[in-house]
Scaffold this motif. Structure first.
Motif, PDB file in Angstrom:
ATOM      1  N   MET A   1      -6.642  -1.737  -5.880  1.00  8.43           N
ATOM      2  CA  MET A   1      -6.493  -0.467  -5.036  1.00  8.43           C
ATOM      3  C   MET A   1      -7.951   0.196  -4.863  1.00  8.43           C
ATOM      4  O   MET A   1      -8.779   0.240  -5.778  1.00  8.43           O
ATOM      5  N   ASP A   2      -8.132   0.662  -3.756  1.00  8.80           N
ATOM      6  CA  ASP A   2      -9.714   1.186  -3.437  1.00  8.80           C
ATOM      7  C   ASP A   2      -9.261   2.808  -3.744  1.00  8.80           C
ATOM      8  O   ASP A   2      -8.416   3.176  -4.195  1.00  8.80           O
ATOM      9  N   GLU A   3     -10.445   3.567  -3.615  1.00  9.89           N
ATOM     10  CA  GLU A   3     -10.599   4.794  -3.989  1.00  9.89           C
ATOM     11  C   GLU A   3      -9.571   5.940  -3.202  1.00  9.89           C
ATOM     12  O   GLU A   3      -9.219   6.789  -3.558  1.00  9.89           O
ATOM     13  N   THR A   4      -8.993   5.483  -2.351  1.00 11.37           N
ATOM     14  CA  THR A   4      -7.752   6.230  -1.464  1.00 11.37           C
ATOM     15  C   THR A   4      -6.512   5.655  -2.005  1.00 11.37           C
ATOM     16  O   THR A   4      -5.506   6.406  -1.147  1.00 11.37           O
ATOM     17  N   GLY A   5      -6.486   4.671  -2.682  1.00 13.68           N
ATOM     18  CA  GLY A   5      -5.017   4.254  -3.143  1.00 13.68           C
ATOM     19  C   GLY A   5      -4.556   3.266  -2.261  1.00 13.68           C
ATOM     20  O   GLY A   5      -3.400   3.240  -2.374  1.00 13.68           O
ATOM     21  N   ARG A   6      -5.439   2.599  -1.426  1.00 14.79           N
ATOM     22  CA  ARG A   6      -4.788   1.648  -0.593  1.00 14.79           C
ATOM     23  C   ARG A   6      -5.000  -0.028  -1.595  1.00 14.79           C
ATOM     24  O   ARG A   6      -5.997   0.013  -2.106  1.00 14.79           O
ATOM     25  N   ILE A   7      -3.959  -0.621  -1.187  1.00 14.72           N
ATOM     26  CA  ILE A   7      -3.873  -1.922  -2.071  1.00 14.72           C
ATOM     27  C   ILE A   7      -5.345  -2.884  -1.241  1.00 14.72           C
ATOM     28  O   ILE A   7      -5.632  -2.786  -0.259  1.00 14.72           O
ATOM     29  N   THR A   8      -5.737  -3.323  -2.137  1.00 13.76           N
ATOM     30  CA  THR A   8      -7.107  -4.074  -1.693  1.00 13.76           C
ATOM     31  C   THR A   8      -7.263  -5.457  -2.376  1.00 13.76           C
ATOM     32  O   THR A   8      -7.289  -5.352  -3.752  1.00 13.76           O
ATOM     33  N   GLY A   9      -8.021  -6.411  -1.729  1.00 15.15           N
ATOM     34  CA  GLY A   9      -8.610  -7.594  -2.748  1.00 15.15           C
ATOM     35  C   GLY A   9      -7.535  -8.375  -3.173  1.00 15.15           C
ATOM     36  O   GLY A   9      -7.859  -9.047  -4.169  1.00 15.15           O
ATOM     37  N   THR A  10      -6.171  -8.293  -2.875  1.00 15.01           N
ATOM     38  CA  THR A  10      -5.108  -9.241  -3.613  1.00 15.01           C
ATOM     39  C   THR A  10      -5.108 -10.464  -2.792  1.00 15.01           C
ATOM     40  O   THR A  10      -4.358 -11.552  -3.290  1.00 15.01           O
ATOM     41  N   GLY A  11      -5.636 -10.593  -1.460  1.00 18.49           N
ATOM     42  CA  GLY A  11      -5.370 -11.881  -0.584  1.00 18.49           C
ATOM     43  C   GLY A  11      -3.932 -11.668  -0.276  1.00 18.49           C
ATOM     44  O   GLY A  11      -3.486 -12.913  -0.031  1.00 18.49           O
ATOM     45  N   THR A  12      -3.036 -10.689  -0.099  1.00 15.78           N
ATOM     46  CA  THR A  12      -1.755 -10.829   0.149  1.00 15.78           C
ATOM     47  C   THR A  12      -1.421 -10.162   1.285  1.00 15.78           C
ATOM     48  O   THR A  12      -2.175  -9.240   1.908  1.00 15.78           O
ATOM     49  N   GLU A  13      -0.196 -10.096   1.766  1.00 13.33           N
ATOM     50  CA  GLU A  13      -0.073  -9.424   3.004  1.00 13.33           C
ATOM     51  C   GLU A  13       0.216  -7.872   2.744  1.00 13.33           C
ATOM     52  O   GLU A  13       0.282  -6.937   3.532  1.00 13.33           O
ATOM     53  N   PHE A  14       0.117  -7.367   1.597  1.00 15.16           N
ATOM     54  CA  PHE A  14       0.157  -5.934   1.145  1.00 15.16           C
ATOM     55  C   PHE A  14      -1.189  -5.394   1.209  1.00 15.16           C
ATOM     56  O   PHE A  14      -1.363  -4.177   1.158  1.00 15.16           O
ATOM     57  N   ASP A  15      -2.437  -6.077   1.175  1.00 20.53           N
ATOM     58  CA  ASP A  15      -3.703  -5.592   1.497  1.00 20.53           C
ATOM     59  C   ASP A  15      -3.431  -4.561   2.730  1.00 20.53           C
ATOM     60  O   ASP A  15      -3.303  -4.596   3.689  1.00 20.53           O
ATOM     61  N   GLY A  16      -4.307  -3.287   2.508  1.00 22.81           N
ATOM     62  CA  GLY A  16      -4.353  -2.286   3.420  1.00 22.81           C
ATOM     63  C   GLY A  16      -3.259  -1.280   3.310  1.00 22.81           C
ATOM     64  O   GLY A  16      -3.225  -0.220   4.135  1.00 22.81           O
ATOM     65  N   MET A  17      -2.326  -1.330   2.722  1.00 25.69           N
ATOM     66  CA  MET A  17      -0.942  -0.686   2.702  1.00 25.69           C
ATOM     67  C   MET A  17      -1.400   0.382   1.633  1.00 25.69           C
ATOM     68  O   MET A  17      -2.052   0.347   0.453  1.00 25.69           O
ATOM     69  N   ASP A  18      -0.727   1.671   1.801  1.00 29.42           N
ATOM     70  CA  ASP A  18      -0.955   2.474   0.967  1.00 29.42           C
ATOM     71  C   ASP A  18       0.136   2.197  -0.431  1.00 29.42           C
ATOM     72  O   ASP A  18       0.948   1.392  -0.386  1.00 29.42           O
ATOM     73  N   ARG A  19      -0.404   2.718  -1.754  1.00 25.64           N
ATOM     74  CA  ARG A  19       0.427   2.248  -2.789  1.00 25.64           C
ATOM     75  C   ARG A  19       1.830   2.625  -2.812  1.00 25.64           C
ATOM     76  O   ARG A  19       2.491   1.771  -3.325  1.00 25.64           O
ATOM     77  N   PHE A  20       2.232   3.569  -2.247  1.00 21.39           N
ATOM     78  CA  PHE A  20       3.701   3.994  -2.167  1.00 21.39           C
ATOM     79  C   PHE A  20       4.489   3.092  -1.124  1.00 21.39           C
ATOM     80  O   PHE A  20       5.632   2.734  -1.426  1.00 21.39           O
ATOM     81  N   GLU A  21       3.743   2.706  -0.014  1.00 21.41           N
ATOM     82  CA  GLU A  21       4.324   1.986   0.974  1.00 21.41           C
ATOM     83  C   GLU A  21       4.361   0.520   0.361  1.00 21.41           C
ATOM     84  O   GLU A  21       5.313  -0.075   0.494  1.00 21.41           O
ATOM     85  N   ALA A  22       3.293   0.059  -0.298  1.00 23.04           N
ATOM     86  CA  ALA A  22       3.498  -1.320  -0.981  1.00 23.04           C
ATOM     87  C   ALA A  22       4.438  -1.414  -1.998  1.00 23.04           C
ATOM     88  O   ALA A  22       5.093  -2.377  -2.240  1.00 23.04           O
TER      89      ALA A  22
END
Length: 906
Positions: A310-331
């Motif tokens: 997760m980045d500093e804003t709580g968004r998924i990042t760096g996983t290489g999956t379709e979930f990158d860019g999603m907010d943690r709760f959306e993910a």
């Protein structure tokens, strides 16, 4: 007492207002004290020092009830010590409250669609300073309303130049000593604030979530797989292992192997770790080292990868999956849905109530997150803080809090001190173009071309220096030489670790510093405070903790406006016991307001009757009542001194309350009225006795008002000046021991007189007699009881008259026997003509019916076996007590009806 003194007292009584209206006088009195310099400390004074530094409230807000509690107790301590001749420093100040303050200003910018980035760091900080200058005065105004006797000339702010210099100095010293380092560790991360936050800024709440059981490995039951459960499905994107207990036979064949990760497709190892509870759930747990504290420790033990997902804003990042860019709760939702489609969701439990940490400032759930931060290595510092208490250099009150102290300092983890903010003390670390790292002290310059670390320090870092930075450290100042170490720290037990421990660690670290050691005994340990008094939390009258978020937050000014500062303060101090929570509400403050009114009216009455302090006549010239009240005053003075010295504020206030109300007002003033009434010039003896009583009453009020002053400063200032004509009770001497032996005989006679009067009053009440109705009576045995000297007082207070025509012709219609300390006195009364027997019988018969109904009801309940089997013990006990009272009432009323029948027969 001279007639001139009495006349002065009466004049001062006339100068008092008709009634006590605190709002009309408190502000003027306080500003007069400040202008007179009563609260200004003098480091050059020869007086013994006594010092307290005010726990700095956050500049962002107003004082809450917890602050009012703190401040009342500190003001009580410092006012009393000032009266005892100490040179007192109570040093005020405020904390810059990094996160809270920046959050407020950012929200103000957001109204205009702006962010701090639109202004840049320097301009944004200028805006924060502007806000501080505009809003920082509200707390000072509240402190004045409460009556805080602080040294305003030494007011401090944690971002002032001097305190900032202290922060930079100690950072460099710790850094140079190898006690500050930079490392990637797990922290409490607030995505909304985009910074690490401290443990004290995390509030845990029970929330409804879902517990999802997932299948890792093969979907074929015959091939390796495990079931794990989680409430945060999205974190599986950062899983780097599955852990089981080493003795769990179910998974022995999997140890050392790998399992298929259902989202990333990676093979992750199965590790054995004692942390796993084989009895909980499936006995297997997923390990996400970068987003869970326990998983982080397992990751360290097994040298696992620790990818941050997760980045500093709580968004998924760096996983290489379709979930990158999603907010943690959306993910969380999307990952669970994908796993469900693939048949990997074995079970779901909704709702699932569990405890989740939330950011106190932003209200959002915090995210455990691996982050590069600055840390303090606390092992040696914490040991020194613990040893200071073990060795008695600092004493914790109550001692029952010591185990909590040792539990924290003996097992303290390294402290994350960096925050990703702009408002605060900038970390004095500079980086060179080739990766060089330089720590810059307050009198040093960074090399050209170096760039400063962008982070600021945790607010608790600067407030941890508060006891000595506020007195000018690192310079050797007169304040440090005179007033450091401080005498006592007064604070709630809930921040024993977060603030007190940090002050102790820093205080011990600099204890040998020349600026602090100057003028001190060589080799002495310079702890930041000698005593730590820990009070409990303040709660409402229903036991709920005051909380703005829950709609039960009370601004102390609300009570001060309605009841006055004295009543508010007395309520808080009266309920203060070491380490115990305090439950108070408006009814308690109203009771304190009644006490203030009682004190005001009693003092005004005394002054109107010429009371004034003076030299106490020889004991033999005083009445029993005079000697008794002086002895009681001395006993209470000793009790109050003992209680306040032990920080038992509630016990001391209780002693003062009951002496003032129960003994001085309810008894001595009533007895004194008899002396005043007898001073009609008919005899020199009665006039002299009244004059002596005026001196005694004035002297008792003088001492009582001085003892009450630290708790109730405003009304006591007004009344003490009226009683004594002195400049101010703030600088009056605290009452001293008299050294005079207690007159036990006088105390016994007064005690017997009180019992006799009380029983007669009870009889009169039973008869329905009003205070205006006097009853002829004969006191049989009063000579044997040694109460002849109090005959006039007994008659006056019990509303009795001498039998007409002499006692020989006296015909009693009733008698009351009163057992006293050594004998029995029989009070024979003639109530004929005073009591309407027909009306009295009707009243008593009505009361008797009610008492019998209560007796029948309680007896029936106590005879019901089913009720007794189900009812709690305390309920049964209350019903038994009610039955006993009802039985007593039936007997008493029945006896009285028999007396009426006898009287009617005559």
């Amino acid at each position: 007492m001279t007639s001139a003194a009495s006349e002065n007292s009466r004049n001062r009584a006339d100068a008092l207002p008709k009634s006590w209206n605190p709002g009309e006088v408190e502000g003027e009195l306080y500003e007069r004290w400040v202008a007179a310099g009563y609260f200004t400390a003098d480091p050059a004074s020869a007086g013994e020092p006594y010092s307290i530094v005010l726990p700095p409230p956050n500049v962002t807000g107003n004082l809450h009830m917890g602050h009012a509690f703190d401040h009342t107790l500190m003001d009580l301590l410092t006012r009393r010590k000032r009266m005892q001749g100490y040179e007192v420093l109570w040093l005020p100040g405020m904390d810059h409250a990094g996160i809270a303050t920046q959050n407020i200003v950012e929200k103000q910018l957001a109204v205009d669609g702006k962010t701090k980035e639109d202004f840049g760091r320097e301009l944004f900080i200028d805006k924060v300073w502007d806000w501080k200058r505009e809003s920082g005065g509200s707390i000072q105004g509240q402190m004045r309303r409460l009556g805080d006797g602080v040294d305003w000339g030494r007011d401090r702010f944690t971002m002032d130049d001097g305190l900032s210099r202290a922060v930079q100095t100690i950072f460099k010293r710790l850094f140079d000593a190898g006690l500050i380092y930079r490392a990637e560790r797990l922290v409490n991360w607030s995505p909304g604030l985009r910074t690490a936050i401290s443990d004290i800024e995390v509030k845990y709440e029970d929330v409804e979530g879902e517990l999802v059981s997932l299948r890792y490995g093969s979907l074929n039951d015959d091939e390796p797989h495990v079931i794990v459960a989680t409430t945060r499905v999205e974190t599986m994107l950062g899983d780097t292992a599955v852990a089981v207990h080493p003795d769990d036979e179910r998974y022995r064949s999997l140890l050392g192997g790998t399992l298929y990760h259902p989202i990333t497709g990676r093979q992750i190892p199965v590790v054995a770790d004692d942390y796993v509870d084989p009895e909980f759930g499936s006995g297997a747990v997923k390990i996400t080292p970068a987003h869970d504290p326990n998983d982080f420790e397992i990751g360290l033990r097994h040298d696992l990868p620790m990818p941050t997902i997760m980045d500093e804003t709580g968004r998924i990042t760096g996983t290489g999956t379709e979930f990158d860019g999603m907010d943690r709760f959306e993910a969380r939702v999307m990952v669970r849905e994908r796993l469900a489609r693939e048949g990997r969701v074995v079970a779901e439990k909704r709702p699932y109530v569990h405890s989740v940490g939330h950011s106190e400032r932003s209200g959002e759930p915090i995210e455990p997150r691996l982050s590069m931060q600055w840390w303090v290595k606390v092992e040696s510092l914490a040991k020194a803080a613990g040893d200071a208490v073990r060795n008695g250099d600092t004493v914790i009150h109550p001692a029952s809090q010591e185990p909590r102290w040792f539990a924290w300092v003996d097992d303290m983890h390294d402290w994350c001190i960096s925050r990703q903010l702009w408002w605060g003390h900038r970390i004095p670390i500079w980086y060179g173009p080739e990766g060089e790292v330089v720590c810059v002290g307050p009198d040093e310059q960074a090399p050209e071309g170096y760039v400063q670390d962008p982070d600021v320090l945790d607010t608790w870092f600067s407030s941890g220096l508060w006891p000595f930075s506020t007195m000018g450290w690192p310079d050797a100042t007169p304040e440090l030489a005179k007033f450091y170490p401080t005498s006592v720290l007064v604070t709630g037990y809930d921040i024993l670790f977060f603030w007190v421990a940090r002050m102790m660690m820093f205080g011990m670290f600099v204890s040998g510093d020349p600026a602090i050691a100057a003028g001190k005994q060589p080799g002495s340990v310079q702890v930041p405070f000698r005593d730590v008094f820990l009070h409990g939390l303040i709660r409402d009258e229903f036991g709920r903790k005051y909380s703005k978020s829950k709609g039960i937050g009370i601004d102390p000014l609300t009570w001060i406006d309605e009841f006055g500062a004295d009543a508010t303060r007395f309520t808080l101090a009266r309920g203060a016991q070491p380490g115990s929570d305090l439950s108070v509400g408006p009814p308690h403050v109203q009771a304190s307001r009644n006490f203030v009114t009682k004190l005001f009216n009693a003092t005004k009455f005394a002054l109107m009757n010429g009371a004034a302090p003076g030299e106490i006549p020889v004991r033999d010239a005083l009445t029993d009542a005079d000697r008794w009240i002086l002895d009681r005053l001395e006993t209470v003075r000793a009790e109050v001194d003992s209680a306040f010295d032990r920080y038992e504020f509630g016990k001391g206030c209780e002693a003062l309350y009951h002496f003032a109300w129960d003994e001085l007002c309810d008894w001595y003033l009533e007895l004194a009225k008899v002396q005043f009434a007898g001073a009609d010039g008919s005899t020199a003896e009665s006039d002299e006795r009244a004059a002596h009583t005026r001196v005694v009453l004035g002297s008792v009020l003088d001492a009582l008002l001085r003892m009450l002053h630290p708790v109730m400063p405003f009304v006591t200032e007004t009344l003490w000046r009226a009683v004594t004509g002195g400049e101010s009770v703030v600088i009056a001497q605290w009452p001293q021991a008299t050294g005079i032996a207690t007159d036990a005989a006088a105390a016994r006679r007064i005690d017997d007189a009180q019992k006799l009067i009380t029983e007669i009053r009870r009889f009169r009440s039973d008869q329905g007699l009003t205070d205006k109705q006097k009853v002829a009576a004969r006191l049989v045995g009063i000579e044997t009881a040694d109460l002849t000297g109090l005959r006039a007082e007994i008659a006056a207070l019990a509303r009795l008259t001498e039998p007409s025509g002499g006692s020989g012709d006296f015909s009693a219609t009733a008698a009351v026997e009163v057992r006293l300390s050594a004998t029995t006195v029989t009070v024979e009364l003639d109530t004929s003509g005073a009591v309407d027997l027909v009306a009295e019988r009707r009243r008593l018969e009505k009361d008797l019916a009610a008492a019998r109904k209560e007796l029948d009801s309680t007896t029936a309940k106590l005879g019901n076996e089913a009720f007794l089997a189900k009812a709690p013990d305390e309920v049964v006990a209350k019903i038994r007590t009610r039955r006993e009272v009802a039985e007593s009432e039936v007997a008493r009323i029945g006896a009285r009806l028999e007396e009426i029948d006898k009287s009617a027969a005559k």
